[in-house]
Design an enzyme around this catalytic site. Structure first.
Site, mmCIF file in Angstrom:
data_model
loop_
_atom_site.group_PDB
_atom_site.id
_atom_site.type_symbol
_atom_site.label_atom_id
_atom_site.label_comp_id
_atom_site.label_asym_id
_atom_site.label_seq_id
_atom_site.Cartn_x
_atom_site.Cartn_y
_atom_site.Cartn_z
ATOM 1 N N PRO A 9 0.706 -1.221 -0.003
ATOM 2 C CA PRO A 9 0.141 0.109 -0.017
ATOM 3 C C PRO A 9 0.966 1.471 0.108
ATOM 4 C CG PRO A 9 -0.013 -1.142 2.170
ATOM 5 C CD PRO A 9 0.679 -2.032 1.090
ATOM 6 N N ASN A 10 0.439 2.220 -0.752
ATOM 7 C CA ASN A 10 0.928 3.668 -0.952
ATOM 8 C C ASN A 10 2.086 3.704 -1.820
ATOM 9 O OD1 ASN A 10 -1.195 4.741 0.774
ATOM 10 N ND2 ASN A 10 -0.333 3.761 2.380
ATOM 11 N N ARG A 17 4.942 10.905 -2.744
ATOM 12 C CA ARG A 17 4.601 10.424 -1.331
ATOM 13 C C ARG A 17 5.857 10.977 -0.285
ATOM 14 N NH1 ARG A 17 4.581 4.764 1.291
ATOM 15 N NH2 ARG A 17 4.068 5.324 3.203
ATOM 16 N N TYR A 22 11.112 8.764 0.784
ATOM 17 C CA TYR A 22 11.072 7.834 -0.314
ATOM 18 C C TYR A 22 11.821 8.286 -1.585
ATOM 19 C CZ TYR A 22 7.760 5.720 3.299
ATOM 20 O OH TYR A 22 7.305 5.054 4.370
ATOM 21 N N ASN A 71 8.091 -5.586 -0.796
ATOM 22 C CA ASN A 71 7.905 -4.429 -0.050
ATOM 23 C C ASN A 71 6.400 -4.541 0.317
ATOM 24 O OD1 ASN A 71 7.862 -2.105 1.503
ATOM 25 N ND2 ASN A 71 8.832 -1.013 0.070
ATOM 26 N N ALA A 74 3.051 -0.817 4.810
ATOM 27 C CA ALA A 74 2.813 -0.720 6.016
ATOM 28 C C ALA A 74 2.143 -2.351 6.463
ATOM 29 C CB ALA A 74 1.399 0.262 6.113
ATOM 30 N N ASP A 84 1.796 -15.520 6.729
ATOM 31 C CA ASP A 84 1.730 -16.797 6.513
ATOM 32 C C ASP A 84 1.620 -17.483 5.092
ATOM 33 O OD1 ASP A 84 0.766 -17.259 9.299
ATOM 34 O OD2 ASP A 84 -1.363 -17.518 9.094
ATOM 35 N N GLU A 95 12.668 -9.540 1.527
ATOM 36 C CA GLU A 95 11.944 -8.485 2.211
ATOM 37 C C GLU A 95 12.659 -7.143 1.789
ATOM 38 O OE1 GLU A 95 11.072 -8.712 6.259
ATOM 39 O OE2 GLU A 95 10.306 -6.489 6.499
ATOM 40 N N HIS A 97 12.683 -2.768 2.127
ATOM 41 C CA HIS A 97 12.134 -1.582 2.421
ATOM 42 C C HIS A 97 13.185 -0.343 2.026
ATOM 43 C CE1 HIS A 97 9.105 -3.259 4.930
ATOM 44 N NE2 HIS A 97 9.995 -4.086 5.467
ATOM 45 N N ILE A 98 12.516 0.605 1.604
ATOM 46 C CA ILE A 98 13.165 1.824 1.009
ATOM 47 C C ILE A 98 13.816 2.556 2.113
ATOM 48 C CG2 ILE A 98 12.897 4.112 -0.305
ATOM 49 C CD1 ILE A 98 10.275 2.538 -1.486
ATOM 50 N N ARG A 104 12.942 4.672 12.523
ATOM 51 C CA ARG A 104 11.558 5.267 12.495
ATOM 52 C C ARG A 104 10.730 4.981 13.777
ATOM 53 N NH1 ARG A 104 9.358 5.041 6.526
ATOM 54 N NH2 ARG A 104 7.987 6.647 7.416
HETATM 55 C C1 DQA Z 1 8.112 0.909 3.908
HETATM 56 C C2 DQA Z 1 8.419 1.420 5.596
HETATM 57 C C3 DQA Z 1 6.981 1.038 5.906
HETATM 58 O O1 DQA Z 1 6.957 1.341 7.450
HETATM 59 C C4 DQA Z 1 5.926 2.039 5.381
HETATM 60 O O2 DQA Z 1 4.704 1.824 6.072
HETATM 61 C C5 DQA Z 1 5.923 2.006 4.083
HETATM 62 C C6 DQA Z 1 7.324 1.770 3.231
HETATM 63 C C7 DQA Z 1 9.677 1.374 3.165
HETATM 64 O O3 DQA Z 1 9.797 1.000 2.094
HETATM 65 O O4 DQA Z 1 10.448 2.058 3.794
HETATM 66 O O5 DQA Z 1 4.743 2.294 3.360
HETATM 67 O O6 DQA Z 1 8.069 -0.291 3.519
#
Ligand code: DQA
Length: 138
Positions: A9-10, A17, A22, A71, A74, A84, A95, A97-98, A104
């Site tokens: 999401p997002n 954003r 990001y 990724n 949230a 699962d 996995e 994350h940016i 954080r």
């Molecule tokens: C994220 C980190 C998450 O905490 C956040 O909710 C995101 C982006 C990252 O790539 O840094 O939406 O996954």
């Protein structure tokens, strides 16, 4: 080698954003760079804001693809269902994350993905995806 990048999401808003966290680049633009950098890979991309759609995609590719770069955004911190799904499939999941989630808020320190991921790459900006793809090259 068939690899899919799955964004949660997002992340469709990358470029717009919170650019101070990001960055300014859209994922679609960055994906073109990744495709030219890894011509030996058959790269696919999927993004959804909906938890169930992410789980369905993980199930769909999880017995035939060679790798998943995930990724879950949230949902990383909330989704037992995605955790699962990763446990249920055969395809290895990296996995990513940016941002550095550990620098954080504390709710970002927990991940339901990490326990069943092959590896975790956090905090290198969009380059996190590049590093994850490199990990599939033998
Ligand atoms: C994220 C980190 C998450 O905490 C956040 O909710 C995101 C982006 C990252 O790539 O840094 O939406 O996954």
């Amino acid at each position: 080698m068939k690899i899919i990048i799955i964004n949660g999401p997002n992340l469709n808003l990358l470029g717009k954003r919170e650019p101070e966290i990001y960055g300014n680049q859209t994922f679609e633009d960055y994906f073109e760079i990744l495709k030219s950098k890894f011509p030996q890979m058959e790269l696919h991309y999927f993004q959804s804001n909906i938890e169930g759609e992410l789980i369905s995609k993980i199930q769909e590719v999880g017995f035939s693809y060679d790798g998943i770069v995930l990724n879950a955004a949230a949902y990383t911190h909330t989704s037992i269902g995605i955790g699962d799904a990763i446990k249920a499939i055969e395809t290895p999941v990296i996995e990513v994350h940016i941002s550095n989630t550990f620098s954080r808020e504390s709710f970002r320190h927990q991940s339901f993905i990490s326990p069943n991921a092959k590896g975790v790459i956090i905090g290198f900006g969009l380059m996190s995806y590049d590093l994850a793809l490199q990990s599939f090259i033998k």
